[in-house]
Scaffold this motif. Sequence first.
Motif, PDB file in Angstrom:
ATOM      1  N   LEU A  89       0.833  -1.203   0.000  1.00 47.92           N
ATOM      2  CA  LEU A  89       0.000   0.000   0.000  1.00 47.92           C
ATOM      3  C   LEU A  89       0.871   1.258   0.000  1.00 47.92           C
ATOM      4  CD1 LEU A  89      -2.613   1.553   0.284  1.00 47.92           C
ATOM      5  CD2 LEU A  89      -2.547   1.123   2.729  1.00 47.92           C
ATOM      6  N   LEU A  90       1.864   1.276   0.899  1.00 49.75           N
ATOM      7  CA  LEU A  90       2.733   2.452   0.985  1.00 49.75           C
ATOM      8  C   LEU A  90       3.482   2.680  -0.325  1.00 49.75           C
ATOM      9  CD1 LEU A  90       4.166   2.036   4.570  1.00 49.75           C
ATOM     10  CD2 LEU A  90       2.778   3.916   3.746  1.00 49.75           C
ATOM     11  N   MET A  91       3.851   1.576  -1.002  1.00 55.27           N
ATOM     12  CA  MET A  91       4.606   1.726  -2.241  1.00 55.27           C
ATOM     13  C   MET A  91       3.714   2.067  -3.420  1.00 55.27           C
ATOM     14  SD  MET A  91       7.555  -1.149  -1.904  1.00 55.27           S
ATOM     15  CE  MET A  91       8.479  -0.640  -3.327  1.00 55.27           C
ATOM     16  N   SER A  92       2.379   1.991  -3.225  1.00 57.38           N
ATOM     17  CA  SER A  92       1.483   2.326  -4.330  1.00 57.38           C
ATOM     18  C   SER A  92       1.389   3.835  -4.527  1.00 57.38           C
ATOM     19  CB  SER A  92       0.090   1.750  -4.093  1.00 57.38           C
ATOM     20  OG  SER A  92      -0.577   2.494  -3.098  1.00 57.38           O
ATOM     21  N   ILE A  93       1.893   4.604  -3.567  1.00 56.38           N
ATOM     22  CA  ILE A  93       1.929   6.056  -3.725  1.00 56.38           C
ATOM     23  C   ILE A  93       3.388   6.453  -3.935  1.00 56.38           C
ATOM     24  CG2 ILE A  93       1.421   8.272  -2.638  1.00 56.38           C
ATOM     25  CD1 ILE A  93      -0.703   6.883  -1.014  1.00 56.38           C
ATOM     26  N   PRO A  94       3.679   7.259  -4.963  1.00 58.75           N
ATOM     27  CA  PRO A  94       5.071   7.634  -5.208  1.00 58.75           C
ATOM     28  C   PRO A  94       5.702   8.277  -3.966  1.00 58.75           C
ATOM     29  CG  PRO A  94       3.649   8.428  -6.965  1.00 58.75           C
ATOM     30  CD  PRO A  94       2.764   7.839  -5.943  1.00 58.75           C
ATOM     31  N   LEU A 104       7.873  10.656  -3.436  1.00 58.29           N
ATOM     32  CA  LEU A 104       7.913  12.119  -3.332  1.00 58.29           C
ATOM     33  C   LEU A 104       6.537  12.679  -2.966  1.00 58.29           C
ATOM     34  CD1 LEU A 104       9.517  14.721  -3.641  1.00 58.29           C
ATOM     35  CD2 LEU A 104       8.898  14.747  -6.053  1.00 58.29           C
ATOM     36  N   ILE A 105       5.489  12.129  -3.591  1.00 57.17           N
ATOM     37  CA  ILE A 105       4.132  12.613  -3.318  1.00 57.17           C
ATOM     38  C   ILE A 105       3.776  12.323  -1.865  1.00 57.17           C
ATOM     39  CG2 ILE A 105       1.714  12.412  -3.993  1.00 57.17           C
ATOM     40  CD1 ILE A 105       3.467  13.536  -6.193  1.00 57.17           C
ATOM     41  N   MET A 106       4.114  11.095  -1.429  1.00 51.85           N
ATOM     42  CA  MET A 106       3.843  10.705  -0.041  1.00 51.85           C
ATOM     43  C   MET A 106       4.533  11.676   0.920  1.00 51.85           C
ATOM     44  SD  MET A 106       2.250   8.146   1.343  1.00 51.85           S
ATOM     45  CE  MET A 106       1.832   8.243   3.058  1.00 51.85           C
ATOM     46  N   LEU A 127       5.494  14.754   0.359  1.00 53.15           N
ATOM     47  CA  LEU A 127       4.878  16.088   0.288  1.00 53.15           C
ATOM     48  C   LEU A 127       3.584  16.115   1.093  1.00 53.15           C
ATOM     49  CD1 LEU A 127       5.414  17.164  -3.436  1.00 53.15           C
ATOM     50  CD2 LEU A 127       6.691  17.821  -1.413  1.00 53.15           C
ATOM     51  N   VAL A 128       2.780  15.048   0.955  1.00 53.38           N
ATOM     52  CA  VAL A 128       1.511  14.992   1.683  1.00 53.38           C
ATOM     53  C   VAL A 128       1.767  15.065   3.191  1.00 53.38           C
ATOM     54  CG1 VAL A 128      -0.390  13.462   2.298  1.00 53.38           C
ATOM     55  CG2 VAL A 128       0.192  13.806  -0.096  1.00 53.38           C
TER      56      VAL A 128
END
Lengths: 320, 271
Positions: B109-114, B116-118, B120-121
């Motif tokens: 799940l964590l790796m499904s979001i890039p 850098l984006i993670m 920044l969020v």
Amino acid sequence: MQNGFLLKLVVQRIALGCLLLLAASGLIFVGTQMLPGDVAQSILGQSATPQALANLRAELGLDQPPLTRYLDWLGNALQGDLGHALSNGQDIASSIAGRLGNTLFLAGTAAAIAVPLALALGLLAVRFQGRWPDRLISGVTLATISVPEFLLGYLAMFALAVQFRVFPSVSSIHDGMSLGQQFQAIALPVLVMVLVVLGHMMRMTRAAILNVMQSAYIETAELKGLRRFTIIARHALPNAVAPIVNVIMLNLAYLVVGVVVVEVVFVYPGMGQYLVDHVAKRDVPVVQACGLIFAAVYIGLNMIADLVAILANPRLRHPR
Amino acid sequence: MSRIPLSALIGLVITAAFFGAALLAPWIAPYGMAEVAGGVWDPSSPEHWLGTDSIGRDLLSRMIWGGRITIFVALAATLVAFATGVFLGFLAAVSGGWVDQALSRLVDLLMSIPALIMALVILSVMPVTLPVLIAVMGLIEATRVFRLSRAVAADIEVMDYVEAARLRGEGMVWVIFREILPNALSPLVAEAGLRFIFMVLFISTLSFLGLGVQPPLADWGGIVRENKDGIVYGVPAALFPAVAVAALAISVNLVADWILTRTSSLKGGRG
């Protein structure tokens, strides 16, 4: 019957993708709402009055239980309502619409150049395996992988925009520009993004084809007396489609992320610039919306990669 | 030990030079980190080898001090990533069952979001301080380390000597730290080099975006950001720290490549 099996795999993979996206939306929400930092406090700063904090919390719905807020947010997002930006009160969905188009234009142009180029160079590297074109390509690849995007960006800008004045250093585009002017404006960012993904894609294409080249049927083709390039293009390439598509999709997904930095370097009015600006302003709704869209594109591309791999695999098409 | 190939030797020398400069910054930097020592964007001269920056500070000194921060943050984040990633990866491989499932799916799940984006969020709500940056970067990177160490440990876990340790009644902690860790060390060391590069690039990118190391501190990415406006006027000040990032990344890469081939050929020797 056979197609039913394939259909089942495809449906399963799409369902998994949707599930992953749902979980990712939850993760983004949790990431922005339930961390130790208090959102209202960090927006208003340490000197905020308790009344102002309470007002902002109510406005953001922070007085509601987290699950309710999450479901509200997700429900609205699915209907295209991404809420309003805290910093200027604008509707996020309409701000994003144009910027998403710009970003897809930039990333799409880069992909349209990088993918055929990577395939061609990968084939070339296999054709001349171990000789100087192959070595040159590998060397350049190693260099581009370790270089940060902003260095490539500023090098390109310094050389091509400032020293030789071939392209504009700032890539602002707007609706009034003709397509040609738009391409001229995005030439530098596209160049940078192509360079960033080219190396990896090419290397993996080369590896995938070389892997297939060791099969027995390639030897048969060689013994039949076919030309080496015909063997690679007609016999090896089709069997290397799945891994190649996989790596192309991975790199397209990478483009979506790399675009953030490149947009900031060239002051391009896209999603990445928008996201970075609003992270600095601590504008949580915008960050959530952008995060969700980036995650959706990323997960979507990975899903397509897997689907193509399933469809391109004859063993899955004709199960015993 | 076999001879060190030329590429790895170059990598080692450059890496050592960067680390040396970072350690010795107070003694070798000609000017202070925040000392205004000349005009705005002076070209390079005997007093200022790389010229001066956007408000007249000596660029070489700032690069030396900035490298200290870049390398420190990247090292600390790599340590966090390895401490969490390796431990959880081994735990998942050794325990199997639902622990493995839960951890692996969480990492998926964590790796499904890039990454850098993670980052920044998360940084949009967290105070951007060095410890927070190190923790966020380290924990995001830990997912990649988890994958590798779980795979490595799964291979080792089926070995007879692990079975033997279990049969003589050793606990989980013993199996993880005394049986698996020593045998998984060589692939993990090579991986650490690559992860360190990613962390250098990651912190530089975050700082370049203005969301990493905050002023008055500055790392290489931050120095690029301070001087980026000069590019349009033909001032190359922003290029130097960017080149430093690339040089460090490439030289560590050369060393990691060498370690990787050396350890894999060792493995081949053992059969």
